[in-house]
Design a protein around this motif. Structure first.
Motif, mmCIF file in Angstrom:
data_model
loop_
_atom_site.group_PDB
_atom_site.id
_atom_site.type_symbol
_atom_site.label_atom_id
_atom_site.label_comp_id
_atom_site.label_asym_id
_atom_site.label_seq_id
_atom_site.Cartn_x
_atom_site.Cartn_y
_atom_site.Cartn_z
ATOM 1 N N ASP A 199 2.817 1.983 6.767
ATOM 2 C CA ASP A 199 2.696 0.737 6.008
ATOM 3 C C ASP A 199 2.173 -0.379 6.907
ATOM 4 O OD1 ASP A 199 3.707 1.925 3.775
ATOM 5 O OD2 ASP A 199 5.773 1.248 4.119
ATOM 6 N N SER A 200 1.362 -1.259 6.334
ATOM 7 C CA SER A 200 0.966 -2.466 7.063
ATOM 8 C C SER A 200 2.102 -3.466 6.995
ATOM 9 C CB SER A 200 -0.276 -3.090 6.434
ATOM 10 O OG SER A 200 -1.381 -2.242 6.630
ATOM 11 N N MET A 201 2.241 -4.252 8.058
ATOM 12 C CA MET A 201 3.356 -5.179 8.094
ATOM 13 C C MET A 201 2.909 -6.594 8.434
ATOM 14 S SD MET A 201 7.188 -4.670 9.445
ATOM 15 C CE MET A 201 6.822 -3.064 10.029
ATOM 16 N N GLU A 230 -2.247 -3.522 12.264
ATOM 17 C CA GLU A 230 -1.653 -3.543 10.917
ATOM 18 C C GLU A 230 -0.144 -3.326 10.915
ATOM 19 O OE1 GLU A 230 -5.396 -1.644 8.400
ATOM 20 O OE2 GLU A 230 -3.650 -0.423 8.812
ATOM 21 N N THR A 231 0.329 -2.429 11.792
ATOM 22 C CA THR A 231 1.687 -1.912 11.608
ATOM 23 C C THR A 231 2.746 -2.537 12.503
ATOM 24 O OG1 THR A 231 1.223 -0.118 13.172
ATOM 25 C CG2 THR A 231 0.871 0.343 10.837
ATOM 26 N N VAL A 232 2.372 -3.040 13.678
ATOM 27 C CA VAL A 232 3.401 -3.545 14.603
ATOM 28 C C VAL A 232 3.989 -4.844 14.045
ATOM 29 C CG1 VAL A 232 1.786 -4.866 16.072
ATOM 30 C CG2 VAL A 232 3.903 -3.970 17.056
ATOM 31 N N ASP A 283 2.848 -11.238 19.006
ATOM 32 C CA ASP A 283 2.183 -11.107 20.314
ATOM 33 C C ASP A 283 1.489 -9.748 20.435
ATOM 34 O OD1 ASP A 283 2.789 -13.619 21.545
ATOM 35 O OD2 ASP A 283 4.855 -12.946 21.852
ATOM 36 N N ALA A 284 2.074 -8.727 19.825
ATOM 37 C CA ALA A 284 1.469 -7.387 19.886
ATOM 38 C C ALA A 284 0.249 -7.294 18.971
ATOM 39 C CB ALA A 284 2.500 -6.322 19.521
ATOM 40 N N TRP A 306 5.418 3.158 13.379
ATOM 41 C CA TRP A 306 4.420 2.385 14.118
ATOM 42 C C TRP A 306 4.422 2.670 15.607
ATOM 43 C CZ3 TRP A 306 6.054 -0.882 17.949
ATOM 44 C CH2 TRP A 306 7.331 -1.421 17.861
ATOM 45 N N ASP A 307 5.610 2.968 16.148
ATOM 46 C CA ASP A 307 5.645 3.165 17.605
ATOM 47 C C ASP A 307 4.994 4.479 18.025
ATOM 48 O OD1 ASP A 307 8.206 4.325 16.372
ATOM 49 O OD2 ASP A 307 8.308 5.142 18.408
ATOM 50 N N MET A 308 4.864 5.433 17.087
ATOM 51 C CA MET A 308 4.243 6.712 17.453
ATOM 52 C C MET A 308 2.751 6.547 17.758
ATOM 53 S SD MET A 308 6.555 8.986 17.618
ATOM 54 C CE MET A 308 7.929 9.868 16.842
#
Ligand SMILES: [Fe+2]
Ligand SMILES: [Fe+2]
Length: 380
Positions: free
Chosen positions: A42-44, A148-150, A154-155, A204-206
């Motif tokens: 998912d986008s966040m 999109e996902t993080v 800042d990221a 997202w972290d993967m």
């Protein structure tokens, strides 16, 4: 006890080092003009716009804004590249099977003379630069996915600079292949499986673990070796520029995941260990370069098994894990879950790098104008 994945589920075979199984995987990218992969995440949006809430990422972002270069104008494309001379420089002008610890009798290679031998060296150049180019496109797509996902502003900011960096990397590798070398290879099937897994994963972290830690960790080591060994001044220059970006990208992965992993449960960490192991196996399997033997009209199984027996271990290829293993250690992935990933890295022969320098802070040393750190530098 939670149910963990079997080898079969992780890497589609029971033995990580099964050479036959590795070479039996068909390549779906041959003849394809595009490949579509479903993005599982998912986008966040985040509504917290406080810049610098994560100082390490903010510093990296500011550094990235001042470190942009232009592949059109900063590299000297007027340099001629003599692929034959490079092949002879790397491997000599005549077949040297003894140096490869290989008796070619019965494989067809015993008939090879200087012409075939040099062509093989040229194909190796075409193959390896093609894989780097495809890997760079994988990085371009994965980093756009991170934007999109993080959930951290800042990221998102930093990742957007990496998208630009990766576009530039694809551009310069493609131009080098098209104008200086002599042919493309399709994406290697094992590298492709890894890239598709990373894009497909919903967490997202993967994306960071697969791309910034594993794929880019290997690329940074590989570019370093190639940079120190190539006699071609254009490739040397190109790799030096790319490495100055790449070291930042790996640092981005280490910084972001260090924070996130500190909050994960043991079961969640074990899932990350499994993903890291699968990625390591895929990247190692691609290094067999089966496609080059095929293109040279040789039977890859006969040749590769003739050279290696049933031994997959190759000291030079193991060195490519010199950045990955210390970064996994820094993230706590080696020793979580009773040292599961430590055992797996032992099994594939790469655990010896665990105390080498990690890449969290090392990126400054890769900046343009700095002298590159020694490949085997130990951590302080
Ligand atoms: Fe890149
Ligand atoms: Fe990168």
């Amino acid at each position: 006890m939670p149910e963990y994945s079997s080898y079969q589920e992780l890497i589609d075979r029971d033995n990580a080092n099964d050479l036959d199984a590795i070479m039996d995987v068909p390549n779906p990218y041959i003849g394809a003009t595009t490949t579509s992969v479903a993005d599982g995440a998912d986008s966040m949006f985040t509504w917290d716009y406080e810049k610098g809430a994560r100082p390490g990422l903010n510093k990296l972002y500011e550094k990235a804004k001042n470190s942009q270069w232009n592949g059109e104008t900063d590299l000297d494309w007027s340099i001629d590249v003599d692929q034959e001379a490079i092949a002879v420089f790397a491997q000599g002008a005549e077949p040297d099977w003894a140096a490869m610890n290989f008796d070619p009798t019965g494989t067809g290679l015993e008939k090879w003379g200087s012409k075939e031998w040099i062509q093989w060296g040229i194909e190796q150049q075409n193959w390896s630069l093609s894989q780097f180019m495809h890997g760079e496109q994988g990085a371009l797509i994965c980093t756009a996915k991170i934007v999109e996902t993080v959930p951290w502003i800042d990221a998102k900011y930093y990742a957007s600079t990496q998208v630009m960096d990766e576009a530039r990397h694809v551009e310069v590798f493609a131009r080098y292949l098209d104008t200086k070398l002599s042919g493309h290879y399709p994406l290697n099937t094992h590298l492709g499986m890894l890239l598709e897994d990373i894009i497909h994963d919903s967490r997202w972290d993967m994306t960071y673990l697969g791309m910034q830690i594993m794929v880019e960790g290997l690329a940074l080591a590989a570019f370093g070796f190639m940079h120190s060994m190539t006699p071609d001044p254009l490739l040397k220059q190109l790799l030096r520029y790319v490495m100055s970006d790449e070291a930042r990208h790996v640092a981005f992965g280490v910084l972001s995941l260090k924070e996130y992993y500190a909050e994960l449960t043991d079961v969640e960490l074990r899932e990350r260990q499994e993903f890291a192991f699968e990625a390591a196996v895929r990247m190692r399997d691609r290094l067999l370069a089966v496609e080059v033997w095929e293109r040279m009209g040789a039977d890859p199984k006969a040749v590769i098994k003739g050279m290696r027996g049933d031994q997959l271990e190759d000291p030079f290829q193991q060195m490519l894990f010199a950045k990955i293993v210390p970064n996994c250690k820094k993230l706590g992935l080696l020793d979580a879950s009773g040292g599961w990933l430590r055992d797996r890295f032992t099994e594939i022969g790469v655990i010896q790098f665990e105390d080498w320098a990690d890449t969290e802070e090392e990126y400054a040393a890769f900046a343009l104008g700095e002298e590159l750190p020694e490949a085997g530098a130990q951590s302080a």
